[in-house]
Design a protein around this motif. Structure first.
Motif, PDB file in Angstrom:
ATOM      1  N   VAL A  12       0.798  -1.239   0.000  1.00  0.00           N
ATOM      2  CA  VAL A  12       0.000   0.000   0.000  1.00  0.00           C
ATOM      3  C   VAL A  12       0.822   1.277   0.000  1.00  0.00           C
ATOM      4  CG1 VAL A  12      -2.251  -0.731   0.882  1.00  0.00           C
ATOM      5  CG2 VAL A  12      -0.399  -0.350   2.489  1.00  0.00           C
ATOM      6  N   MET A  13       1.835   1.337   0.887  1.00  0.00           N
ATOM      7  CA  MET A  13       2.579   2.593   1.040  1.00  0.00           C
ATOM      8  C   MET A  13       3.471   2.882  -0.173  1.00  0.00           C
ATOM      9  SD  MET A  13       1.700   4.150   3.812  1.00  0.00           S
ATOM     10  CE  MET A  13       3.018   5.311   4.124  1.00  0.00           C
ATOM     11  N   GLY A  14       4.252   1.879  -0.582  1.00  0.00           N
ATOM     12  CA  GLY A  14       5.184   2.081  -1.694  1.00  0.00           C
ATOM     13  C   GLY A  14       4.453   2.385  -2.990  1.00  0.00           C
ATOM     14  N   HIS A  31       9.706  -1.517  -8.454  1.00  0.00           N
ATOM     15  CA  HIS A  31      10.109  -2.909  -8.289  1.00  0.00           C
ATOM     16  C   HIS A  31       9.492  -3.450  -7.005  1.00  0.00           C
ATOM     17  CE1 HIS A  31      12.770  -5.924  -6.354  1.00  0.00           C
ATOM     18  NE2 HIS A  31      12.773  -6.445  -7.577  1.00  0.00           N
ATOM     19  N   ASN A  32       9.161  -4.733  -7.036  1.00  0.00           N
ATOM     20  CA  ASN A  32       8.667  -5.404  -5.834  1.00  0.00           C
ATOM     21  C   ASN A  32       9.182  -6.842  -5.875  1.00  0.00           C
ATOM     22  OD1 ASN A  32       6.703  -5.094  -3.483  1.00  0.00           O
ATOM     23  ND2 ASN A  32       6.004  -7.013  -4.404  1.00  0.00           N
ATOM     24  N   ARG A  33       9.458  -7.409  -4.689  1.00  0.00           N
ATOM     25  CA  ARG A  33       9.964  -8.785  -4.631  1.00  0.00           C
ATOM     26  C   ARG A  33       9.102  -9.709  -5.483  1.00  0.00           C
ATOM     27  NH1 ARG A  33      10.011 -11.761   1.090  1.00  0.00           N
ATOM     28  NH2 ARG A  33       7.822 -11.168   0.889  1.00  0.00           N
ATOM     29  N   SER A  34       7.781  -9.689  -5.233  1.00  0.00           N
ATOM     30  CA  SER A  34       6.906 -10.485  -6.095  1.00  0.00           C
ATOM     31  C   SER A  34       6.419  -9.568  -7.216  1.00  0.00           C
ATOM     32  CB  SER A  34       5.723 -11.062  -5.333  1.00  0.00           C
ATOM     33  OG  SER A  34       5.643 -10.545  -4.044  1.00  0.00           O
ATOM     34  N   PRO A  35       6.728  -9.917  -8.478  1.00  0.00           N
ATOM     35  CA  PRO A  35       6.498  -8.973  -9.586  1.00  0.00           C
ATOM     36  C   PRO A  35       5.024  -8.657  -9.850  1.00  0.00           C
ATOM     37  CG  PRO A  35       7.397 -11.076 -10.396  1.00  0.00           C
ATOM     38  CD  PRO A  35       7.432 -11.146  -8.911  1.00  0.00           C
ATOM     39  N   GLU A  36       4.112  -9.458  -9.294  1.00  0.00           N
ATOM     40  CA  GLU A  36       2.685  -9.183  -9.567  1.00  0.00           C
ATOM     41  C   GLU A  36       2.303  -7.759  -9.154  1.00  0.00           C
ATOM     42  OE1 GLU A  36       3.531 -11.843  -7.391  1.00  0.00           O
ATOM     43  OE2 GLU A  36       3.830 -13.089  -9.183  1.00  0.00           O
ATOM     44  N   ARG A  37       2.836  -7.349  -8.000  1.00  0.00           N
ATOM     45  CA  ARG A  37       2.491  -5.999  -7.517  1.00  0.00           C
ATOM     46  C   ARG A  37       2.989  -4.929  -8.501  1.00  0.00           C
ATOM     47  NH1 ARG A  37       0.810  -5.983  -1.972  1.00  0.00           N
ATOM     48  NH2 ARG A  37       1.925  -7.442  -0.643  1.00  0.00           N
ATOM     49  N   THR A  38       4.179  -5.160  -9.074  1.00  0.00           N
ATOM     50  CA  THR A  38       4.741  -4.190 -10.026  1.00  0.00           C
ATOM     51  C   THR A  38       3.834  -4.115 -11.256  1.00  0.00           C
ATOM     52  OG1 THR A  38       6.885  -5.014  -9.287  1.00  0.00           O
ATOM     53  CG2 THR A  38       6.891  -3.534 -11.193  1.00  0.00           C
ATOM     54  N   MET A  73      10.599   0.667   0.569  1.00  0.00           N
ATOM     55  CA  MET A  73       9.339   0.817   1.301  1.00  0.00           C
ATOM     56  C   MET A  73       8.799  -0.583   1.629  1.00  0.00           C
ATOM     57  SD  MET A  73       7.668   3.086   2.652  1.00  0.00           S
ATOM     58  CE  MET A  73       6.348   4.224   2.897  1.00  0.00           C
ATOM     59  N   VAL A  74       9.622  -1.342   2.353  1.00  0.00           N
ATOM     60  CA  VAL A  74       9.213  -2.715   2.703  1.00  0.00           C
ATOM     61  C   VAL A  74       8.994  -2.818   4.206  1.00  0.00           C
ATOM     62  CG1 VAL A  74      10.465  -3.661   0.730  1.00  0.00           C
ATOM     63  CG2 VAL A  74      11.577  -3.602   2.976  1.00  0.00           C
ATOM     64  N   LYS A  75       8.575  -3.993   4.624  1.00  0.00           N
ATOM     65  CA  LYS A  75       8.319  -4.252   6.032  1.00  0.00           C
ATOM     66  C   LYS A  75       9.552  -3.852   6.849  1.00  0.00           C
ATOM     67  CE  LYS A  75       5.389  -7.925   6.589  1.00  0.00           C
ATOM     68  NZ  LYS A  75       4.202  -7.193   6.978  1.00  0.00           N
TER      69      LYS A  75
HETATM   70  P1  NDP Z   1       4.135  -3.939   4.645  1.00  0.00           P
HETATM   71  O1  NDP Z   1       4.774  -3.400   5.870  1.00  0.00           O
HETATM   72  O2  NDP Z   1       2.968  -4.840   4.774  1.00  0.00           O
HETATM   73  O3  NDP Z   1       5.265  -4.680   3.785  1.00  0.00           O
HETATM   74  C1  NDP Z   1       4.974  -5.359   2.590  1.00  0.00           C
HETATM   75  C2  NDP Z   1       6.028  -5.076   1.556  1.00  0.00           C
HETATM   76  O4  NDP Z   1       7.323  -5.518   2.024  1.00  0.00           O
HETATM   77  C3  NDP Z   1       5.750  -5.841   0.275  1.00  0.00           C
HETATM   78  O5  NDP Z   1       6.168  -5.048  -0.806  1.00  0.00           O
HETATM   79  C4  NDP Z   1       6.639  -7.070   0.437  1.00  0.00           C
HETATM   80  O6  NDP Z   1       6.972  -7.691  -0.762  1.00  0.00           O
HETATM   81  C5  NDP Z   1       7.852  -6.430   1.061  1.00  0.00           C
HETATM   82  N1  NDP Z   1       8.721  -7.391   1.721  1.00  0.00           N
HETATM   83  C6  NDP Z   1       8.495  -8.032   2.887  1.00  0.00           C
HETATM   84  N2  NDP Z   1       9.546  -8.821   3.191  1.00  0.00           N
HETATM   85  C7  NDP Z   1      10.450  -8.671   2.200  1.00  0.00           C
HETATM   86  C8  NDP Z   1      11.735  -9.218   1.952  1.00  0.00           C
HETATM   87  N3  NDP Z   1      12.302 -10.058   2.800  1.00  0.00           N
HETATM   88  N4  NDP Z   1      12.362  -8.845   0.811  1.00  0.00           N
HETATM   89  C9  NDP Z   1      11.803  -7.981  -0.046  1.00  0.00           C
HETATM   90  N5  NDP Z   1      10.595  -7.422   0.143  1.00  0.00           N
HETATM   91  C10 NDP Z   1       9.934  -7.762   1.259  1.00  0.00           C
HETATM   92  O7  NDP Z   1       3.736  -2.742   3.636  1.00  0.00           O
HETATM   93  P2  NDP Z   1       3.162  -1.272   3.888  1.00  0.00           P
HETATM   94  O8  NDP Z   1       3.049  -0.672   2.532  1.00  0.00           O
HETATM   95  O9  NDP Z   1       1.997  -1.250   4.799  1.00  0.00           O
HETATM   96  O10 NDP Z   1       4.337  -0.527   4.678  1.00  0.00           O
HETATM   97  C11 NDP Z   1       5.633  -0.369   4.130  1.00  0.00           C
HETATM   98  C12 NDP Z   1       6.505   0.330   5.153  1.00  0.00           C
HETATM   99  O11 NDP Z   1       5.955   1.606   5.426  1.00  0.00           O
HETATM  100  C13 NDP Z   1       6.595  -0.383   6.499  1.00  0.00           C
HETATM  101  O12 NDP Z   1       7.892  -0.242   7.009  1.00  0.00           O
HETATM  102  C14 NDP Z   1       5.602   0.363   7.357  1.00  0.00           C
HETATM  103  O13 NDP Z   1       5.910   0.279   8.732  1.00  0.00           O
HETATM  104  C15 NDP Z   1       5.771   1.770   6.830  1.00  0.00           C
HETATM  105  N6  NDP Z   1       4.650   2.672   7.027  1.00  0.00           N
HETATM  106  C16 NDP Z   1       3.376   2.241   6.899  1.00  0.00           C
HETATM  107  C17 NDP Z   1       2.307   3.099   7.091  1.00  0.00           C
HETATM  108  C18 NDP Z   1       0.916   2.619   6.927  1.00  0.00           C
HETATM  109  O14 NDP Z   1      -0.002   3.410   7.202  1.00  0.00           O
HETATM  110  N7  NDP Z   1       0.702   1.395   6.468  1.00  0.00           N
HETATM  111  C19 NDP Z   1       2.530   4.518   7.432  1.00  0.00           C
HETATM  112  C20 NDP Z   1       3.895   4.899   7.455  1.00  0.00           C
HETATM  113  C21 NDP Z   1       4.901   3.992   7.280  1.00  0.00           C
HETATM  114  P3  NDP Z   1       6.030  -8.878  -1.349  1.00  0.00           P
HETATM  115  O15 NDP Z   1       4.913  -8.181  -2.064  1.00  0.00           O
HETATM  116  O16 NDP Z   1       6.924  -9.597  -2.277  1.00  0.00           O
HETATM  117  O17 NDP Z   1       5.587  -9.697  -0.202  1.00  0.00           O
END
Ligand code: NDP
Length: 478
Positions: A12-14, A31-38, A73-75
């Motif tokens: 959502v955020m990225g 770019h995203n780890r799983s390309p479906e999101r991209t 912008m990942v976890k």
């Molecule tokens: P998430 O925190 O749910 O993270 C999911 C993303 O992280 C996906 O793109 C996922 O890729 C990727 N990811 C997870 N593990 C890995 C890994 N080992 N290698 C590569 N990619 C990985 O997403 P949000 O968009 O909610 O939040 C992103 C960041 O922003 C977080 O740090 C969050 O704390 C921060 N944030 C969030 C806010 C909010 O309101 N949600 C507000 C402000 C900051 P894949 O699709 O491949 O699983």
């Protein structure tokens, strides 16, 4: 290489940040780890601007102009380290890695040091405003080097929320400064929400008002000193009716508040820095208390008939509502005063040079704690950067002075009626502690000297002293 900036991590955020960048005319590598999101981002929103999609991180990096700017912008936590480790070998000196996740500032400091040794910039950036903010204009708090900000600043400022033509983005300071202030922002958000929840609870108990009626009260408050995003959405949530049952929505929600950890980090850091952020701490602990249903049920059973509650008698509705409003306002001033104290202490401890007025300016829009009130905080620090506490800035001192009688009545009522109002009560105690001429800390010093020979200082002589408590009870210099 065609893209000006890249985003990896398109949940959502990225995704929304990438769209916001593209909508403002920046060419964005995605770019995203799983390309479906991209793919889905480009398929659904490709017409909003220029996206340069890649399936592999190597192609993503190759698609960026140099010096490269890569937003991660990942976890938060391990995943962020994993992505950085994969990214770094693909980058060259002068490139910039920007972590926009909710990282702990200590992790940011560590990552910045590690990347600097490889000639890379690392910019830990706090982003507030949730999903919608990321798309329509968040409040952005970048740390890292001045040099990195020279490249990133114009880009971030173009996508940030704007208030009176001023972007809600400023270079906060080096290292982990950006993530530190974002952490405290979230701590203040905890306190703000707890205070709102206590105000709601008190209005409901005392007036027997329905959630929708209380929603109307909040909506009215939103046109005065309390005007803020959180007060506005409180009215919305309280007026919302559950589709399934027709009951007030707030009555069908389980009463256990969750937390992702930024409140806890704020309190932990405050303990390290020795800053009494009692409002934020009470708010964090109140969530913890709510999350122990077995304990709560046991206590509820044990004390059903032994409440010691004093019947409250008749109530003047308007007067009570006004008292709660003022108590909320004064407690909120305390929460912000404490948060800004922590930022000042952190900035001094870590040598960041954070400007509190600039920070208040960028919290006026985009972020969750945006409030009319922040204009006043900015003015307070503009006119006196060395303000000992926000409470004594003329505008806030007057607000507190006008509210203090209401504040005492409300805390008194809550205590006698058995309505828990920990944040209201502790904010008032903090205020009284600060303004008191003498504190019983003197007795604590006496006790410490008695049992542990910890020594004490006198009000009328230099140096430290100790009494031979078990011997002749004579004082001697320590
Ligand atoms: P998430 O925190 O749910 O993270 C999911 C993303 O992280 C996906 O793109 C996922 O890729 C990727 N990811 C997870 N593990 C890995 C890994 N080992 N290698 C590569 N990619 C990985 O997403 P949000 O968009 O909610 O939040 C992103 C960041 O922003 C977080 O740090 C969050 O704390 C921060 N944030 C969030 C806010 C909010 O309101 N949600 C507000 C402000 C900051 P894949 O699709 O491949 O699983």
């Amino acid at each position: 290489a065609t893209a000006q900036i890249g985003v990896t991590g398109l949940a959502v955020m990225g995704r929304n940040l990438a769209r916001n960048l593209a909508r403002h005319g920046h060419r964005v590598a995605v770019h995203n780890r799983s390309p479906e999101r991209t793919h889905s981002l480009v398929a659904e929103h490709g017409d909003e601007g220029t996206f340069v999609p890649s399936e592999s991180l190597a192609d993503f990096v190759a698609s960026l102009e140099r010096p490269r700017a890569v937003i991660v912008m990942v976890k938060a936590g391990g995943p962020t380290d994993a992505v950085i480790d994969e990214l770094v070998p693909l980058l060259e000196a002068g490139d910039i890695v920007i972590d926009c996740g909710n990282a702990h500032f200590a992790d940011t400091q560590r990552r910045e040091t590690a990347l600097r040794e490889r000639g890379l910039h690392f910019v830990g950036t706090g982003v507030s405003g949730g999903e919608e903010g990321a798309l329509l204009g968040p409040s952005i708090m970048p740390g890292g080097s001045e040099e990195a900000y020279r490249k990133l600043g114009p880009i971030f400022e173009s996508i940030a929320a704007q208030v009176d033509g001023v972007p809600c983005c400023v270079h906060i300071g080096p290292g982990g400064a950006g993530h530190f202030v974002k952490m405290v922002h979230n701590g203040i958000e905890y306190a703000d929400m707890q205070l709102i929840a206590e105000a709601y609870d008190l209005l409901r108990e005392r007036l027997g008002a329905t959630p929708a009626e209380i929603g109307d009260i909040f909506a009215e408050w939103n046109s005065g000193d309390l005007e803020s995003f959180l007060i506005e959405i409180t009215a919305d949530v309280l007026r919302h009716v559950d589709d399934r049952t027709g009951k007030a929505f707030v009555d069908v929600v389980e009463d256990q508040a969750e937390q992702k950890g930024t409140g806890r980090w704020t309190v932990q850091s405050a303990l390290d820095l020795g800053v009494p952020i009692t409002g934020i701490a009470e708010a964090t602990f109140a969530r913890s208390l709510s999350g122990h249903p077995e304990q709560r049920a046991a206590a509820h059973r044990a004390f059903a008939d032994t409440t010691g509650v004093t019947p409250a008698g008749d109530v003047d509705r308007d007067a009570f509502v006004e008292d709660v409003r003022r108590a909320l306002y004064a407690s909120k001033i305390v929460a912000y005063a404490q948060g800004f104290d922590q930022i000042k202490a952190g900035s001094e401890e870590y040598g960041w040079g954070v400007d509190p007025a600039a920070l208040a300016t960028i919290w006026r829009g985009g972020c969750i704690i945006r409030a009319r009130f922040l204009n006043r905080i900015r003015e307070a620090y503009d006119s006196d950067p060395d303000l000992p506490t926000l409470l004594v800035a003329p505008y806030f001192a007057e607000g507190v002075a006008q509210s203090v009688a209401s504040w005492r009545r409300i805390v008194g009522y809550a205590t006698q009626a058995g309505v828990p109002a920990p944040a209201f009560a502790s904010s008032l105690a903090y205020f009284d502690g600060l303004r008191r001429d003498r504190l019983p800390a003197a007795l604590i010093q006496g006790l410490r000297d008695n049992f542990g020979a910890h020594t004490y200082r006198r009000v009328d002589a230099e140096g430290s002293f100790h009494i031979q408590w078990a011997g002749d009870r004579k004082e001697s210099p320590a």
